[in-house]
Design a protein around this motif. Structure first.
Motif, PDB file in Angstrom:
ATOM      1  N   ALA A  43     -15.383 -31.387  42.146  1.00  0.00           N
ATOM      2  CA  ALA A  43     -16.597 -31.593  43.225  1.00  0.00           C
ATOM      3  C   ALA A  43     -17.581 -32.287  42.597  1.00  0.00           C
ATOM      4  CB  ALA A  43     -16.701 -30.403  44.064  1.00  0.00           C
ATOM      5  N   VAL A  44     -18.500 -33.270  42.660  1.00  0.00           N
ATOM      6  CA  VAL A  44     -19.489 -33.711  41.916  1.00  0.00           C
ATOM      7  C   VAL A  44     -20.416 -34.180  42.866  1.00  0.00           C
ATOM      8  CG1 VAL A  44     -20.129 -35.557  40.384  1.00  0.00           C
ATOM      9  CG2 VAL A  44     -17.813 -34.650  40.202  1.00  0.00           C
ATOM     10  N   LEU A  45     -21.687 -33.624  42.433  1.00  0.00           N
ATOM     11  CA  LEU A  45     -22.959 -33.799  43.446  1.00  0.00           C
ATOM     12  C   LEU A  45     -23.772 -35.311  42.799  1.00  0.00           C
ATOM     13  CD1 LEU A  45     -24.844 -30.617  43.692  1.00  0.00           C
ATOM     14  CD2 LEU A  45     -23.540 -31.516  45.223  1.00  0.00           C
ATOM     15  N   SER A  46     -24.362 -35.946  43.612  1.00  0.00           N
ATOM     16  CA  SER A  46     -25.066 -37.092  43.170  1.00  0.00           C
ATOM     17  C   SER A  46     -26.483 -36.831  42.628  1.00  0.00           C
ATOM     18  CB  SER A  46     -25.338 -38.053  44.505  1.00  0.00           C
ATOM     19  OG  SER A  46     -26.132 -37.395  45.429  1.00  0.00           O
ATOM     20  N   ASP A  47     -26.644 -35.426  42.702  1.00  0.00           N
ATOM     21  CA  ASP A  47     -28.001 -35.157  41.814  1.00  0.00           C
ATOM     22  C   ASP A  47     -27.691 -34.899  40.389  1.00  0.00           C
ATOM     23  OD1 ASP A  47     -30.351 -33.711  40.727  1.00  0.00           O
ATOM     24  OD2 ASP A  47     -29.575 -31.642  41.496  1.00  0.00           O
ATOM     25  N   THR A  48     -28.185 -35.463  39.684  1.00  0.00           N
ATOM     26  CA  THR A  48     -28.152 -35.554  37.973  1.00  0.00           C
ATOM     27  C   THR A  48     -28.924 -34.640  37.257  1.00  0.00           C
ATOM     28  OG1 THR A  48     -29.789 -37.227  37.867  1.00  0.00           O
ATOM     29  CG2 THR A  48     -27.412 -37.929  38.024  1.00  0.00           C
ATOM     30  N   VAL A  49     -29.677 -33.604  37.934  1.00  0.00           N
ATOM     31  CA  VAL A  49     -30.547 -32.727  36.978  1.00  0.00           C
ATOM     32  C   VAL A  49     -29.533 -31.614  36.769  1.00  0.00           C
ATOM     33  CG1 VAL A  49     -32.582 -31.404  37.402  1.00  0.00           C
ATOM     34  CG2 VAL A  49     -32.545 -33.400  38.572  1.00  0.00           C
ATOM     35  N   ARG A  50     -29.839 -31.097  35.670  1.00  0.00           N
ATOM     36  CA  ARG A  50     -29.173 -29.979  34.940  1.00  0.00           C
ATOM     37  C   ARG A  50     -27.685 -30.388  34.910  1.00  0.00           C
ATOM     38  NH1 ARG A  50     -32.715 -25.096  37.413  1.00  0.00           N
ATOM     39  NH2 ARG A  50     -34.347 -24.868  35.686  1.00  0.00           N
ATOM     40  N   SER A  51     -26.970 -29.106  34.604  1.00  0.00           N
ATOM     41  CA  SER A  51     -25.536 -29.136  34.598  1.00  0.00           C
ATOM     42  C   SER A  51     -24.819 -28.447  35.579  1.00  0.00           C
ATOM     43  CB  SER A  51     -24.972 -28.693  33.215  1.00  0.00           C
ATOM     44  OG  SER A  51     -25.491 -27.438  33.013  1.00  0.00           O
TER      45      SER A  51
END
Length: 787
Positions: free
Chosen positions: A519-527
């Motif tokens: 699962a991948v969020l479109s948020d790119t902040v942090r890991s």
């Protein structure tokens, strides 16, 4: 058959007047445990040749006459020291007390049980804090009766317990001491406020309050005043004024009441010029690295000016260490890493400490000093023995005291650490995170729809909107998203306020096989924006039983079961644990559907199902947590399980409660209840567990002279832990079967001596949901009385 004797069963064990009253089980110095005894009776008691023990060790307390007077405390100590009451140093066989719970037995010179203490606490229990009984009449065998000491010192040896429910006519206590301002400056007056409370039942009069300040080894009185009368339950507030030069001090307040240990209180302060103490903070600590020599501490400059830490030092309970004797500048808003050895790979300035203080794996207290010895910052934390390697503790807030364990928690970043960057526990403006991911059901049927649930939380400061989440088939099995992965579906995430959570559900259908989903969020902040799970579609091979601590050390084995509909060939399969991977077999080895098979460490006979000796065995852990993996020739993890050993009995296997529940859940494993200690090649004994607690004894009575043995089986709920012992009617322990539900008794005591004809008591100690209960059942020995 003759008429036998009447069997008298005691419903309880009669304890003596000497009791276990307080236990120091987790001292900051590991070898300084102690146990307090109290004589609650009306006559003196000589404890000559008495013993103190736990399930593993028994120690003679004293081998000469030693009398405890009525109303007297004594301390039994692991180390040679003195307390305010008679103290006995136990030189050998001390029953090393577990930090999360233990059972302590006190027996007289005839081995009759005098008292029993059973305590159970969380792994986060602080150091140097004892457990106490609230009343002398409290049942020490009930863990609910052991309470955390409430005294400021953490324990009350030789004194009435802090939790003891008793009131006195007059009991004066200093409940708080504060200063204003909290950071006084040199030669400026600051105020000290002391609150004194009367905890007694009558009016308190004629008492005085003294305040002092301590600098280095010097103590100077500030003022002594007479206190006004304090009614029962009332309090008074007293203020003092003081001016001090720059330095470190302790302010001490005390009253002349001699009852208890609540008659004084203190506070540490630093007197310095404004801005004199730099705002350098300890923000992250790597105390348990994968490589033992790669410890490090992260500092952060929270000040508005650059700070040179030349001559600074860091201390713990063992001593002081100079960080550097050369200039080392930390700029405002900059991080710096202090390392044990020369290390690379950090993205901020790094300094190897000149004299490192080795950090404890279960907790530490640290102080950061500047070049003149002023305490700049402090950190204190404690963790459980199961803390993972390579995971740091992070400071939760820059603005909360580092000398507060609640301000330190485990790093939440998947990497286990965040050196040179914002701590994973610190909120930022916009940040959403995947907090968990699961599939329902646990093992879906082939080509039948199942749900994948992804829990998402807004861990940022402001409302998060406009984000998406995508679910991918992890085609390259990297366990993270790559361009080679196959998209299953994308969904929009609803707007989330700060700290608000939501769950996104994906409907998935796959043919039989083992899959990794990402699962991948479109948020790119942090890991914190990715997560993966492995899903086995369709039943296949499962691990159902593990013999990890056999009587003969190399007779370990693992039972597997083919729960699928097709044959499975283990050729070129591997077995793995945390320490490595080994091949099961290079040759064909077929397990048919519905069939058990045994994987052995060495050739073993007596199994009623197919067995195979592994080409390369993974030695199973018999003292701690262990995880086991079955890996197919495509290097896919087909099965994974985990168990956690806690006072396990040797030669008793771990049985899986349900093959439909995740094997990595350690609560899904219980000790075998078979009379043989295990059930290889057959259904697990735990699968026939009952809700009612009963005891089956066959035969009863039994005649050892005729070669008879009594088979004793305790039936209890599946989630219960069982320990079984036999006592005579005087309460003397005859035999301790420890953590076994099924046992065979030959009519002998623990020393191999035959016991006489008579009635005996089986005591089953059942622990369930944190509560311990004792259940008693009759058993009789009839030597030569059967025809």
């Amino acid at each position: 058959m003759r008429n036998f004797f009447a069997i008298l069963i005691l419903t309880s064990i009669l304890f003596g007047q000497v009791l276990i009253n307080e236990i120091m089980f987790k001292p900051s110095v590991i070898s300084q445990e102690w146990i307090e005894l109290y004589n609650a009776g009306d006559s003196s008691v000589d404890i000559h040749s008495w013993t103190i023990s736990d399930p593993n060790y028994t120690a003679i307390i004293v081998d000469s006459s030693f009398t405890i007077e009525p109303g007297e405390f004594i301390i039994i100590s692991q180390f040679d020291t003195t307390f305010d009451c008679p103290t006995i140093f136990v030189e050998s066989s001390w029953p090393y007390l577990n930090n999360t719970g233990d059972t302590v037995y006190l027996r007289d010179s005839d081995s009759a049980l005098v008292d029993i203490a059973v305590y159970s606490v969380s792994s986060s229990w602080g150091y140097d804090i004892s457990v106490e009984l609230p009343e002398y009449s409290s049942d020490g065998s009930d863990p609910a009766n052991w309470l955390q000491c409430e005294d400021a010192t953490g324990s009350t040896p030789c004194h009435i317990n802090s939790v003891y429910e008793i009131t006195y006519p007059v009991d004066i206590s200093i409940t708080s001491i504060t200063i204003e301002p909290s950071n006084p400056t040199p030669d400026d007056t600051f105020s000290i406020t002391v609150i004194v409370e009367n905890l007694g039942t009558e009016n308190a009069s004629g008492f005085s309050l003294t305040t002092e300040y301590i600098s280095s080894s010097d103590t100077t009185e500030i003022e002594t005043i007479e206190l006004s009368d304090i009614p029962a339950g009332g309090s008074v507030e007293q203020q003092f004024s003081l001016t001090l030069p720059a330095g470190n001090y302790s302010i001490l307040a005390s009253v002349d009441d001699t009852l208890g240990t609540n008659n004084s209180n203190s506070i540490d302060i630093v007197v310095s010029e404004p801005g004199e103490v730099p705002d350098i903070l300890i923000t992250e600590i790597m105390f348990k690295p994968t490589e033992s020599s790669e410890e490090w501490i992260e500092l952060y400059n929270n000040d508005h000016i650059a700070v040179d830490i030349e001559g600074w030092s860091i201390t713990d309970a063992t001593g002081n260490a100079i960080i550097t004797s050369e200039s080392f500048i930390i700029e405002p808003g900059e991080y710096a890493i202090i390392t044990e050895v020369d290390m690379t790979g950090f993205s901020c300035p790094t300094l190897t400490c000149e004299d490192w203080r080795f950090l404890n794996n279960d907790g530490e207290s640290l102080h950061l000093h500047d070049s003149i010895g002023t305490v700049v910052d402090s950190a204190i934390f404690s963790v459980s023995d199961s803390w993972s390697y390579g995971v740091t503790v992070e400071r939760c807030s820059l603005y909360a005291d580092g000398w507060n364990e609640d301000n330190w928690i485990a790093c939440q970043d998947p990497a286990g650490a965040t050196p040179c960057q914002i701590n994973s526990t610190w909120p930022i403006d916009y940040d959403i995170a995947i907090t968990s991911m699961s599939a329902e059901p646990f093992r879906p049927e082939p080509d039948n729809p199942f749900n994948v649930f992804v829990d998402i939380e807004n861990v940022g400061v402001y409302t998060a909107s406009g984000y998406d989440i995508s679910l991918y088939l992890d085609t390259d099995r990297s366990h993270n998203y790559t361009v080679d992965d196959t998209l299953i579906s994308t969904q929009s995430i609803p707007d989330l306020n700060s700290d608000e959570s939501t769950t996104i559900s994906f409907n998935v259908s796959l043919p039989a096989g083992l899959y990794s989903l990402v699962a991948v969020l479109s948020d790119t902040v942090r890991s914190n924006n990715e997560a993966f799970i492995t899903v086995q579609v369709g039943m296949t091979i499962v691990i159902t039983e593990i013999m990890f601590d056999p009587e003969i050390s190399d007779h370990e084995w693992i039972e597997v079961y083919n729960a699928g509909n097709e044959s499975i060939d283990l050729a070129n399969w591997d077995i793995a644990d945390a320490s490595g991977t080994g091949t099961i077999t290079y040759d064909s080895f077929i397990i048919e559907p519905g069939e058990y098979a045994i994987i052995c460490e060495v050739p073993l006979a007596g199994f009623s199902c197919p067995s195979i000796v592994a080409e390369s065995w993974r030695y199973l852990n018999n003292t701690d947590y262990e995880s086991i993996y079955l890996i197919n020739p495509d290097e896919e993890i087909v099965e994974q399980v985990a168990y956690d050993v806690d006072d396990w009995t040797q030669d008793v296997s771990a049985e899986r409660i349900s093959i439909y529940v995740d094997g990595m859940d350690t609560d899904n494993w219980r000790p075998s209840r078979s009379i043989d200690g295990s059930t290889p090649c057959q259904d697990n004994s735990i699968w026939s567990a009952t809700e009612k607690i009963t005891c089956d004894v066959q035969p009863n009575p039994f005649d050892p002279e005729r070669g008879e043995n009594a088979e004793i089986v305790i039936n209890a709920p599946v989630d219960a832990t069982i320990e079984t012992r036999i006592y005579n009617l005087r309460g003397k322990l005859i035999v301790d079967f420890e953590a076994k539900a099924a046992n065979v008794w030959d009519g002998n005591d623990e020393n191999g001596n035959p016991v006489p004809t008579g009635a005996y008591v089986i005591v089953a100690e059942i622990e369930q949901n944190g509560k311990v209960t004792h259940h008693r059942f009759p058993i009789a020995v009839a030597r030569g009385m059967k025809k």
